[in-house]
Design an enzyme around this catalytic site. Structure first.
Site, PDB file in Angstrom:
ATOM      1  N   ASP A   1       0.856  -1.194   0.000  1.00 12.72           N
ATOM      2  CA  ASP A   1       0.000   0.000   0.000  1.00 12.72           C
ATOM      3  C   ASP A   1       0.890   1.242   0.000  1.00 12.72           C
ATOM      4  O   ASP A   1       2.105   1.147   0.223  1.00 12.72           O
ATOM      5  CB  ASP A   1      -0.884  -0.047   1.260  1.00 12.72           C
TER       6      ASP A   1
ATOM      7  N   GLU B   1       2.664   4.816  -4.080  1.00 13.17           N
ATOM      8  CA  GLU B   1       2.701   5.740  -5.244  1.00 13.17           C
ATOM      9  C   GLU B   1       4.055   6.444  -5.322  1.00 13.17           C
ATOM     10  O   GLU B   1       4.484   6.699  -6.447  1.00 13.17           O
ATOM     11  CB  GLU B   1       1.551   6.753  -5.137  1.00 13.17           C
TER      12      GLU B   1
ATOM     13  N   ASP C   1      -9.065   3.418  -2.627  1.00 13.92           N
ATOM     14  CA  ASP C   1     -10.075   3.864  -1.668  1.00 13.92           C
ATOM     15  C   ASP C   1     -11.373   4.322  -2.325  1.00 13.92           C
ATOM     16  O   ASP C   1     -11.658   5.510  -2.433  1.00 13.92           O
ATOM     17  CB  ASP C   1      -9.490   4.980  -0.799  1.00 13.92           C
TER      18      ASP C   1
HETATM   19  O1  MIG Z   1      -5.461   5.604   3.704  1.00 14.80           O
HETATM   20  O2  MIG Z   1      -3.549   1.074   5.671  1.00 14.80           O
HETATM   21  O3  MIG Z   1      -5.963   2.176   0.329  1.00 14.80           O
HETATM   22  O4  MIG Z   1      -6.895   0.020   1.824  1.00 14.80           O
HETATM   23  O5  MIG Z   1      -6.832   0.267   4.603  1.00 14.80           O
HETATM   24  C1  MIG Z   1      -4.687   5.005   4.632  1.00 14.80           C
HETATM   25  C2  MIG Z   1      -4.695   1.832   5.803  1.00 14.80           C
HETATM   26  C3  MIG Z   1      -3.734   3.942   4.122  1.00 14.80           C
HETATM   27  C4  MIG Z   1      -4.933   3.092   2.261  1.00 14.80           C
HETATM   28  C5  MIG Z   1      -5.432   1.863   1.591  1.00 14.80           C
HETATM   29  C6  MIG Z   1      -6.453   1.186   2.446  1.00 14.80           C
HETATM   30  C7  MIG Z   1      -5.855   0.850   3.784  1.00 14.80           C
HETATM   31  C8  MIG Z   1      -5.328   2.125   4.454  1.00 14.80           C
HETATM   32  N1  MIG Z   1      -4.380   2.788   3.565  1.00 14.80           N
END
Ligand code: MIG
Length: 837
Positions: free
Chosen positions: A411, A414, A489
């Site tokens: 995650d 980017e 998200d």
């Molecule tokens: O926005 O790790 O897209 O699936 O639950 C906060 C916490 C960071 C973004 C991810 C989301 C995940 C969340 N992360």
């Protein structure tokens, strides 16, 4: 919140000024005066700049703009060098142009201004360039003609409908927590592949290989589209069709295809931000099992870590991860923990210390570390553009594999950075890039993919032959080689349920077949009805995970009471029933690059009703799924393309080439099977909370024979579903051919590949061998909806004809369901089985 002040007349930046062309056509390139050939590539020398044209293979040509007239064959890591093959090329010169002629494709460079057109072998114009240009801020681009009636597909992960004509996008990997609305031009994954489709023309693709910011504009001009790079020069690939499937398949050969995922990764996944403790996770797992709802994977979001340090567990929340993982494994459930790229700045924390000491973190040109704020606070970011760093990062994952983990969730890659004005890493960070240093501005879109590459390769090294699973939020062209992607998200909006279909369809056309949204929606609160409808649709997406945000309502399948639970159970089980079919489609994606989940246009490219159809979709070429996408709705229009279709639920036969009204009370999602389809299914609907796709699974081939005289065929792929043995031929690929007539039906089974240790085909069976051997003695075939009552079944070996029952087979006909159940011994494979009425 934004108000109308946003569009104050004094504030509106004149966008058009920024994109004003400063140098176009002849000014940019000058006239083309000569050419030279070096190592199979052609350089056409212009007065100001040159164009390089490099045949990749018979169907793909690479084009690069060379400002310094120097041949430059380097390409990004997205390109598979294996796609290069030697091609017969000849160069012809006329008064006006140079023509580079390949067997199937001709590139024409106009001498006066360097414009580049493409023709097919029949001399038809496929694509014509208006100009190559340099915009005011120095961005290079190309504008190509687009006639009315053109449809644009691909372009990776985006909001909006299937057809991208009329839209414009800026591909720049971004963490977008704002609601995903149609005019968001940048999301997490960037795949700069544009597919140009017009019904009367050969289909082609343009892959713009630049991991900096790229843009595609199909909006400003109705008669042309433009693509542009923000850094560096133009480097793109022209991909010839002539069909849409050809473009998708060839593009995926150029950027690589998926590996087969472990079978468990195509099951149902349950997630939440976050399941907070070991007890909560165990309780969750037990609930799935008690309720007999299939589930293969549970995710651990950021709270599992010790102060958000990657490669740790929080000792109070998860005191004994080893035990938890072990117990879950015994229940048939895997844990997939989240791993973000930010490494906490903490001199007592080994990954940070080691990373700094070895120079593995991203730095500015002047040498200072780039430190950004993410969950752990101040953090450093590995420089994944370096092979050595990737290998170090991959090795860190032994921490997880030693605990019994084989899947990782990437995650924030980017990368997303909270404090930086760019919302990502500072653009002046300089990446090592294995000796070809470049700024973050130039390589931004590669960061997430390289992180997943490091992760996948590290897991592989540690798993001793087991297939790992990686799912990533960010990616670039070629990401499919390393990871599945989920669409980030989204929200618990009906609109986002609807949007997830074209999003995943276009990802599939852009080389990524393994994708899906957060089922139920991530932020906002799911409602009972939304969860039911989303689970129905989600059960047919390649990646099937329910996930939701902190403080939103819980949305596990049972969260809204027994009625919704029953619906979720039914559809998740249905997914498991179809797993052998899905798995066969994953095999097809691995082999050909064609997606698992398909827009109708891919299967019916000559049907004008489906150009932009994306509220229904196909799974492979046999299943058509038409989810309900609005609340309070119990019916919908469904478009059935030409041919004969079977309502999966009622068995009703329907003639296609028209719209029908499908009834869909809450517990029903309309599904249609294409007549003639052969679908491998798990035979037992009830026992599959822990399914196996391997040779031991109870699998039946469902034959949905046509009611008319016709012939069709289907395939079933099987392997051990967990190792790489398939790469060296340990798999079975069975083809079934069906011919149906008035009162006759014939079935022919044939192994295209029979690489699994099969039990004694033709030999006598021995008990000892049987338990050793993985193979099936007999194959189950279920012919659904027989048009006639079978009287007898024969096996035809051209000359002699014997009854099926005399050679070890069995059959049973159920007149109520019109289903014919056959048990076919292995010895009869390759022979014809004839059912007579
Ligand atoms: O926005 O790790 O897209 O699936 O639950 C906060 C916490 C960071 C973004 C991810 C989301 C995940 C969340 N992360």
């Amino acid at each position: 919140m934004k108000t109308s002040e946003t569009i104050h007349p004094d504030k509106v930046e004149l966008k058009s000024i920024a994109s004003v062309v400063s140098d176009a056509g002849s000014m940019l390139l000058g006239s083309i005066s000569s050419y030279r050939e070096v190592q199979g590539a052609y350089l056409f020398q212009g007065g100001n700049a040159s164009i390089m044209i490099q045949p990749v293979n018979e169907q793909i040509i690479r084009i690069k703009l060379l400002l310094d007239h120097q041949m430059d064959l380097r390409s990004t890591i997205a390109i598979q060098q294996e796609a290069y093959r030697s091609v017969n090329v000849s160069l012809e010169e006329t008064l006006e142009a140079y023509r580079l002629v390949l067997p199937e494709l001709t590139a024409v460079v106009h001498k006066n201004d360097g414009r580049l057109d493409f023709f097919n072998a029949a001399g038809e114009l496929i694509s014509s360039e208006i100009e190559t240009f340099r915009a005011a801020r120095g961005e290079f681009g190309s504008r190509r003609r687009m006639e009315p009636g053109t449809h644009i597909y691909g372009l990776g992960e985006n909001t909006g409908f299937l057809d991208k004509n009329g839209e414009s996008y800026e591909l720049w990997n971004s963490d977008v927590y704002d609601p995903h609305v149609p005019d968001i031009g940048s999301l997490y994954v960037s795949i700069p592949l544009l597919i140009h489709f017009r019904y009367d023309r050969p289909v082609y693709g343009i892959f713009l290989d630049n991991p900096g910011r790229t843009s595609f504009d199909m909006r400003s001009d109705h008669e042309a589209y433009t693509f542009k790079v923000n850094t560096g020069t133009l480097d793109y690939y022209f991909i010839h069709g002539p069909e849409l499937k050809d473009v998708v398949s060839r593009y995926s050969e150029l950027t690589g295809r998926i590996e087969l995922p472990p079978a468990w990764a195509i099951g149902y996944h349950q997630s939440r931000y976050s399941y907070m403790s070991q007890e909560e996770v165990m309780e969750l797992a037990r609930t799935f099992r008690d309720k007999r709802i299939p589930c293969d994977v549970i995710y651990l979001d950021i709270h599992y870590m010790d102060e958000y340090r990657v490669f740790t567990f929080d000792p109070t929340r998860f005191p004994n991860p080893r035990k938890m993982i072990q117990e879950l494994r015994e229940m048939g459930i895997r844990i997939v923990p989240i791993v973000d790229p930010g490494v906490k700045r903490d001199p007592n924390y080994l990954p940070y210390r080691e990373g700094v000491q070895r120079g593995y973190f991203c730095r500015k040109l002047e040498g200072e570390l780039f430190i950004g704020d993410v969950w752990p606070g101040a953090s450093a970011f590995p420089d994944f553009t370096e092979e050595e760093v990737r290998s170090w990062w991959g090795d860190q994952h032994s921490y997880y594999t030693e605990l019994g983990i084989a899947g990782i969730w990437n995650d924030m890659n980017e990368p997303s950075v909270f404090n930086s004005p760019s919302k990502t890493m500072d653009l002046d960070v300089v990446h090592g890039n294995d000796g070809d240093a470049k700024t973050h501005r130039e390589l931004h879109n590669l960061y997430g993919m390289l992180m997943s590459m490091a992760t996948q390769q590290g897991l592989k090294r540690n798993l001793q032959g087991e297939r790992p699973f990686v799912v990533t939020r960010a990616g670039y062209a070629g990401v499919q080689k390393y990871a599945a992607t989920w669409t980030g998200d989204n929200r618990s909006y009906w609109e986002h349920l609807a949007m997830s279909i074209p999003m995943v369809l276009n990802l599939g056309l852009s080389g990524q077949p393994f994708a899906g949204p957060d089922i139920g929606g991530f932020s906002h609160d799911a409602t009972p009805e939304l969860l039911a409808r989303w689970t129905q649709a989600g059960a047919f997406f390649p990646f099937c995970r329910n996930h939701s945000v902190l403080e939103s309502v819980y949305q596990e399948p049972w969260a809204f009471g027994p009625e919704i639970e029953e619906i979720c159970r039914k559809y998740i089980r249905l997914r498991y029933r179809f797993l052998p079919y899905l798995y066969t489609l994953f095999y097809e994606a691995y082999k050909t690059g064609l997606p698992v989940m398909r827009p109708l246009i891919l299967e019916y490219p000559h049907d004008r009703n489906v150009y932009n159809l994306c509220d229904q979709f196909m799974v492979g070429s046999s299943l058509l799924v038409a989810p309900i996408l609005r609340p309070g709705t119990e019916s919908r229009a469904v478009y059935l393309p030409e041919g004969e279709w079977i309502n999966y639920w009622s068995g009703e036969r329907l003639t296609g080439g028209r719209h029908i009204l499908a009834l869909a009370p809450l517990e029903v999602m309309p599904i249609y099977v294409k007549a003639g389809a052969i679908i491998p299914e798990l035979a037992e609907a009830e026992q599959h909370w822990k399914p196996t796709l391997d040779e031991k699974a109870e699998i039946a081939l469902s034959v949905y024979a046509s009611a008319h005289r016709s012939e069709s065929s289907g395939q079933w792929y099987a392997d051990d579903a967990r190792t790489y043995a398939y790469e060296s031929g340990s798999y079975n690929l069975l083809t079934v051919k069906v011919k149906s007539g008035e009162d006759m039906l014939s079935l022919q089974l044939k192994y295209e590949v029979e690489g699994l240790p099969t039990a004694k085909r033709g030999a006598a069976s021995g008990v000892a061998e049987q338990s050793q051997s993985a193979a099936r003695e007999t194959l189950a075939l279920n012919v659904k909806l027989m048009k006639f009552v079978p009287r007898d079944i024969f096996v035809n070996n051209s000359s002699d004809q014997v009854k099926l029952t005399e050679v070890g087979g069995e059959w049973k006909y159920d007149s109520e369901t019109q289903e014919l159940r056959l048990q076919v011994p292995h010895t009869l494979i390759d022979k014809k089985i004839i059912v007579k009425g």
